[in-house]
Every structure is written in C-alpha cells, then in structure tokens.
Scaffold this active site. Sequence first.
Site, short mmCIF file in Angstrom:
data_model
loop_
_atom_site.label_atom_id
_atom_site.label_comp_id
_atom_site.label_asym_id
_atom_site.label_seq_id
_atom_site.Cartn_x
_atom_site.Cartn_y
_atom_site.Cartn_z
N LYS A 1 0.70 -1.29 0.05
CA LYS A 1 0.16 0.08 -0.11
C LYS A 1 0.80 1.33 -0.03
O LYS A 1 1.89 1.33 0.38
CB LYS A 1 -1.07 -0.01 1.10
CG LYS A 1 -1.98 -1.08 1.06
CD LYS A 1 -3.17 -0.94 1.72
CE LYS A 1 -4.09 -1.92 1.53
NZ LYS A 1 -5.16 -2.30 2.59
N ARG B 1 -2.64 -9.96 5.55
CA ARG B 1 -3.37 -10.13 4.16
C ARG B 1 -2.20 -9.61 3.45
O ARG B 1 -1.88 -8.41 3.31
CB ARG B 1 -4.55 -9.43 4.15
CG ARG B 1 -5.20 -9.45 2.50
CD ARG B 1 -6.43 -8.64 2.44
NE ARG B 1 -7.27 -8.81 1.35
CZ ARG B 1 -6.91 -7.97 0.39
NH1 ARG B 1 -5.71 -7.18 0.26
NH2 ARG B 1 -7.47 -8.35 -0.92
N1 HH2 Z 1 -7.30 -4.21 1.03
C1 HH2 Z 1 -7.68 -4.32 0.03
C2 HH2 Z 1 -8.62 -5.05 -0.58
N2 HH2 Z 1 -9.30 -5.95 0.49
N3 HH2 Z 1 -9.36 -6.53 2.75
C3 HH2 Z 1 -9.15 -6.41 4.09
N4 HH2 Z 1 -9.86 -7.19 4.93
N5 HH2 Z 1 -8.17 -5.61 4.48
C4 HH2 Z 1 -7.56 -4.79 3.64
O1 HH2 Z 1 -6.53 -4.00 3.85
C5 HH2 Z 1 -8.04 -4.71 1.97
C6 HH2 Z 1 -8.96 -5.76 1.62
C7 HH2 Z 1 -6.78 -3.52 -1.08
O2 HH2 Z 1 -5.80 -4.37 -1.62
P1 HH2 Z 1 -5.87 -5.08 -3.10
O3 HH2 Z 1 -6.66 -6.17 -2.68
O4 HH2 Z 1 -4.33 -5.55 -3.43
O5 HH2 Z 1 -6.07 -4.05 -4.00
P2 HH2 Z 1 -7.45 -3.93 -4.93
O6 HH2 Z 1 -8.51 -3.84 -3.82
O7 HH2 Z 1 -7.12 -2.80 -5.94
O8 HH2 Z 1 -7.69 -5.44 -5.64
#
Ligand code: HH2
Length: 266
Positions: A210, A244
């Site tokens: 992030k 995660r």
């Molecule tokens: N962050 C993202 C997505 N889902 N779920 C939880 N519980 N906690 C988090 O911090 C979180 C999450 C964002 O990251 P990512 O899945 O890599 O990206 P994107 O939402 O663009 O798919």
Amino acid sequence: MGICNVTPDSFSDGGRHLSPEAARARVDELLAEGADIVDVGGESTRPGAPAVPAKEQLLRVLEVVRYAAKERGACVSIDTRSPEVAAACLEAGAQEVNDVSCLADEGLAKVVAQAGAALVLMHARGTQTEMAGFSQYPAEGYRDVVADVIIEWTAAAERAVALGVAREHLVMDPGFGFAKNAAQSLELLRRLEEVVRAVPAPVMVGASRKSFLTKAAPVPPAERLGASVAAALFAVRAGAKLVRVHDVRATRQALATDRLLHERGG
Ligand code: HH2
C-alpha cells in the site's frame, strides 16, 4: 492470508489473474507458498474504482472459489461487499467473508450468519468509488485515529452480532489506506498494540504494497516487497493474528526467522 485478485484493475496486480487458468495458477502459487487462507476478490477497492455488479463478480470468482475450496481443500475467504456474491461463494465452499465496507449492507451479515461463516469486518468510511486517491484523507477526519477506528468498528461489529453473526466468528481489520491518509495509516499501524488490546476479536492487517508504506521508499506497488514484509512483521509482533499479503513466501520466511531469533535457548 494470500491475495487472489480476479480483477482487471487492482492497484498492484490488476489483470494478472483474470483468466480462469491464471486465477487457478494464482491459487496454486499461494498454497505452494504456504498461505493458510486464500482471499478471492472480483472487485478492486482502489480509489475511484467503479462498483462491479454481483453477476460480473460471480463470473470472475465463483469457479476460482470452488477450485480453491473443493479441489485444493483450501480455506477460502471471499472479498466482497455484496450479499449475493457472498451467498454464492459460501455455497461454493468459502468459509469466510471479507467485507471492506464495514457492513454498509446489513444483508451481508445475514448471509454470513445463516452460513455460520466467519466475517472479516474492515474499518472504512464510504466506498472506494468515493475515495479521492491513495492515502488521501483530510487530517481533521479523525479526532484520534486509533480511538475513532475502534469506536466505529465496534459499532459495526455490534450490528453484525445483532443480525446473527457469532461474536467468535468476527475478525477486526483497521482498514489501512481506507478513508485514511498516509500519516493516519502509519499512526494506526504504529499503535496497533492499542487496537489489539481494545478489541475482543483477532486483528488482521492488510498493509501489503500500500502507498502509505512508500514514505520511506517511494516506489511503484510491485516494488514494495521490503516495506510490505517489514509492515507484516511489525503487525504480528504487535499482536495481529492474520496478515493479508500478496507475497506469501517472503512474508512467511520473515515471520519464521523472526520467531526463531526470539526463541530462547533454541
Ligand atoms: N485491502 C484491499 C482489499 N481488500 N481486505 C481487508 N480485509 N483488508 C485490507 O486491507 C484490504 C482488503 C486492497 O488491496 P488489494 O486487494 O491488493 O487491491 P484491490 O482492492 O485494488 O484489488
């Protein structure tokens, strides 16, 4: 928890696992690297991302969930705000729902309750479509980011319990980067021990790749491995029970080494 984004537009790996073959290969990779949980998502939460209709999310994720849960025997979490998507994925073998909306739709809690599943409740304010940009949020948005996140999360958790979700099935996630600027996310992580002490649920941290981690090293998402591993290590030392992450192997290696180094007389 290893991340399997079946999306064209995720902030760090968008489009890489969109085809069914690539998504299955991603599941295999996460399991080979030692993930305990596979988090499958069909909707990006990057700032400004459009909401993805349930039907479209299901086209992306349902077969992947079924493959991971039924063919690979994995513990699967479905990253969705949609009760319809959650219900279908729980039916297909997922055991947990990961809600990045902090229960914007109470129907989600009802679905989780009915299935006897676990619920990750992540602190957020508003949807990704409303978010201005990565790590952009007014400084005056919180009186005290730690206290405010705990209060708002607890209110959402109580709503979930009132709707039938078992208290012991709740996981708390402070929501790094969601309605928080970089300074607020850093403060929240720095003071994670306070969150762990205050909340009667296991705490999960999602800091992987992030933008708030780029203060020390401003590089693009795919080059944030070192910062991500450092954040995961810090989180676990502060009492987080789950992290995660995109990079399971490196994170596991760091955590196992850290544990070894802290053993006495070993
Ligand atoms: N962050 C993202 C997505 N889902 N779920 C939880 N519980 N906690 C988090 O911090 C979180 C999450 C964002 O990251 P990512 O899945 O890599 O990206 P994107 O939402 O663009 O798919």
